[in-house]
Design an enzyme around this catalytic site. Structure first.
Site, PDB file in Angstrom:
ATOM      1  N   ALA A 106       0.834  -1.209   0.000  1.00 23.79           N
ATOM      2  CA  ALA A 106       0.000   0.000   0.000  1.00 23.79           C
ATOM      3  C   ALA A 106       0.866   1.256   0.000  1.00 23.79           C
ATOM      4  O   ALA A 106       0.588   2.210  -0.737  1.00 23.79           O
ATOM      5  CB  ALA A 106      -0.938  -0.005   1.202  1.00 23.79           C
TER       6      ALA A 106
ATOM      7  N   ASP B  26      -0.694  -9.144  -3.498  1.00 25.38           N
ATOM      8  CA  ASP B  26      -0.852  -7.905  -2.729  1.00 25.38           C
ATOM      9  C   ASP B  26      -0.840  -6.682  -3.645  1.00 25.38           C
ATOM     10  O   ASP B  26      -1.742  -5.847  -3.590  1.00 25.38           O
ATOM     11  CB  ASP B  26       0.295  -7.755  -1.702  1.00 25.38           C
ATOM     12  CG  ASP B  26       0.069  -8.584  -0.453  1.00 25.38           C
ATOM     13  OD1 ASP B  26      -0.731  -9.531  -0.513  1.00 25.38           O
ATOM     14  OD2 ASP B  26       0.693  -8.284   0.585  1.00 25.38           O
TER      15      ASP B  26
HETATM   16  O1  PMV Z   1       1.463 -10.013   2.778  1.00 23.97           O
HETATM   17  P1  PMV Z   1       0.767 -11.113   3.491  1.00 23.97           P
HETATM   18  O2  PMV Z   1       1.276 -11.394   4.860  1.00 23.97           O
HETATM   19  O3  PMV Z   1      -0.714 -10.955   3.387  1.00 23.97           O
HETATM   20  O4  PMV Z   1       1.088 -12.484   2.731  1.00 23.97           O
HETATM   21  C1  PMV Z   1       0.828 -12.651   1.403  1.00 23.97           C
HETATM   22  C2  PMV Z   1       0.285 -13.973   1.170  1.00 23.97           C
HETATM   23  C3  PMV Z   1       1.236 -15.113   0.892  1.00 23.97           C
HETATM   24  O5  PMV Z   1       0.505 -16.001   0.065  1.00 23.97           O
HETATM   25  C4  PMV Z   1       1.589 -15.804   2.182  1.00 23.97           C
HETATM   26  C5  PMV Z   1       2.511 -14.697   0.186  1.00 23.97           C
HETATM   27  C6  PMV Z   1       2.326 -14.233  -1.244  1.00 23.97           C
HETATM   28  O6  PMV Z   1       3.262 -13.649  -1.773  1.00 23.97           O
HETATM   29  O7  PMV Z   1       1.265 -14.461  -1.839  1.00 23.97           O
END
Ligand code: PMV
Length: 316
Positions: A110, A151
């Site tokens: 973000a 993300d």
């Molecule tokens: O950023 P977080 O803690 O929400 O983790 C992302 C999710 C994972 O699948 C664990 C890692 C990824 O890169 O997708």
């Protein structure tokens, strides 16, 4: 001066398995956000990045651009380079964020997204969500090691995503609103470490982990269908199933399990950890009738912060 924002995010289904090519579902959380302000800098000081919440200031001094190590400096450098602009300039960049750090709510992505948008806007340039997402992904690699890209995708696009690694992300219809409580264990859990632990376990027991990932991928597929059909009860059941699979992957924790149990005992339709796990946040699917009871129960169980968010009805 120019300001830009970016929301947090939660993963509804598919964390970890998504790193290994299975689909996952994530939604933005607009109740928390990162804000970046870009303005003129003091003459001759170079680029000054003030990270208010961290209590740190980073500088990209004129003539010293090669000495960058911090992800914030690298994000600024990458964005300016992409915009065709050099680093030899004076800017003041101020970052503030209400997204808790290292709790699975996407704080790093973000901040990077708001930073990229603010810089583009400051120089009167438009970037597509795709371009922003790609730039942020490069910096996510520094935070995460081997990020799946979910993300940056959900945060830059700011809409629900059905995400499969190295495929174009899809959005989907939400037939009925989904009300979630997000509860923080208060335990910091750096994604990179948990992702690393899962990789090690996968290397040691490939068949078992591949089977777990495939089951999670199947849950994510069924969940997309349930969300599109407005079958909210089924969404809840699938969250429970996903949590059991995450426990089997050894990424839950006693605090996460206690919060999940408390939510279920007080009427949540489903509950699971969200994000990397071993700490960070869990999410519970509630109704307007059970919302307050579940919230209170989570607080009594020791949740450090509770956020309510709704995924609204949307047509594609
Ligand atoms: O950023 P977080 O803690 O929400 O983790 C992302 C999710 C994972 O699948 C664990 C890692 C990824 O890169 O997708």
């Amino acid at each position: 001066m120019t300001v830009a924002y970016a929301p947090g995010k939660i993963i509804l289904f598919g964390e970890h398995a998504v790193v290994y090519g299975r689909p996952a579902i994530a939604v933005p959380v607009t109740q928390v956000r990162a804000q970046v302000v870009v303005g003129h800098g003091e003459k001759g000081r170079g680029i000054v990045i003030v990270a208010r919440d961290l209590g740190h200031t980073f500088t990209i001094a004129r003539g010293k651009a090669k000495q960058m190590t911090n992800p914030l400096q690298i994000m600024v450098a990458n964005a300016l380079e992409y915009l065709g602009l050099g680093l030899e300039r004076d800017l003041r960049i101020t970052i503030e964020s209400s997204i808790p750090i290292a709790r699975g709510l996407g704080s790093g992505a973000a901040v990077s997204t708001a930073m990229t948008r603010a810089l583009a806007r400051y120089f009167s340039r438009e970037l597509t969500a795709e371009e922003v997402s790609d730039l942020v992904y490069e910096v996510e690699k520094l935070h995460h090691g081997t990020p799946s890209g979910i993300d940056n995708t959900v945060i830059a696009h700011q809409r629900p995503v059905y995400f499969t690694r190295e495929q174009k992300s899809e959005t989907f219809q939400v037939a009925k609103p989904l009300l979630f409580i997000i509860a923080d264990t208060g335990v910091e859990s750096p994604t990179k470490m948990v992702v690393g632990a899962v990789r090690q376990a996968w290397e040691e027991s490939k068949d078992r982990y591949e089977a777990l990932f495939s089951s999670v991928g199947d849950v994510a597929k069924r969940a997309r269908w349930a969300i599109e059909e407005g079958d909210v009860d089924e969404v809840g059941r699938l969250m429970d199933e996903n949590h059991r699979l995450l426990q089997a992957m050894d990424v839950s924790s006693s605090q996460l399990d206690a919060l999940v149990k408390a939510a279920k005992r007080h009427g949540a339709l489903g509950a699971k950890l969200s994000g990397a796990g071993r700490g960070g946040n869990m999410i519970a699917l509630v109704t307007p009738q059970t919302c307050e009871v579940v919230k209170d129960a989570l607080e009594r169980e020791g949740a450090q912060g509770v956020i309510q968010t709704e995924v609204q009805v949307s047509m594609v």
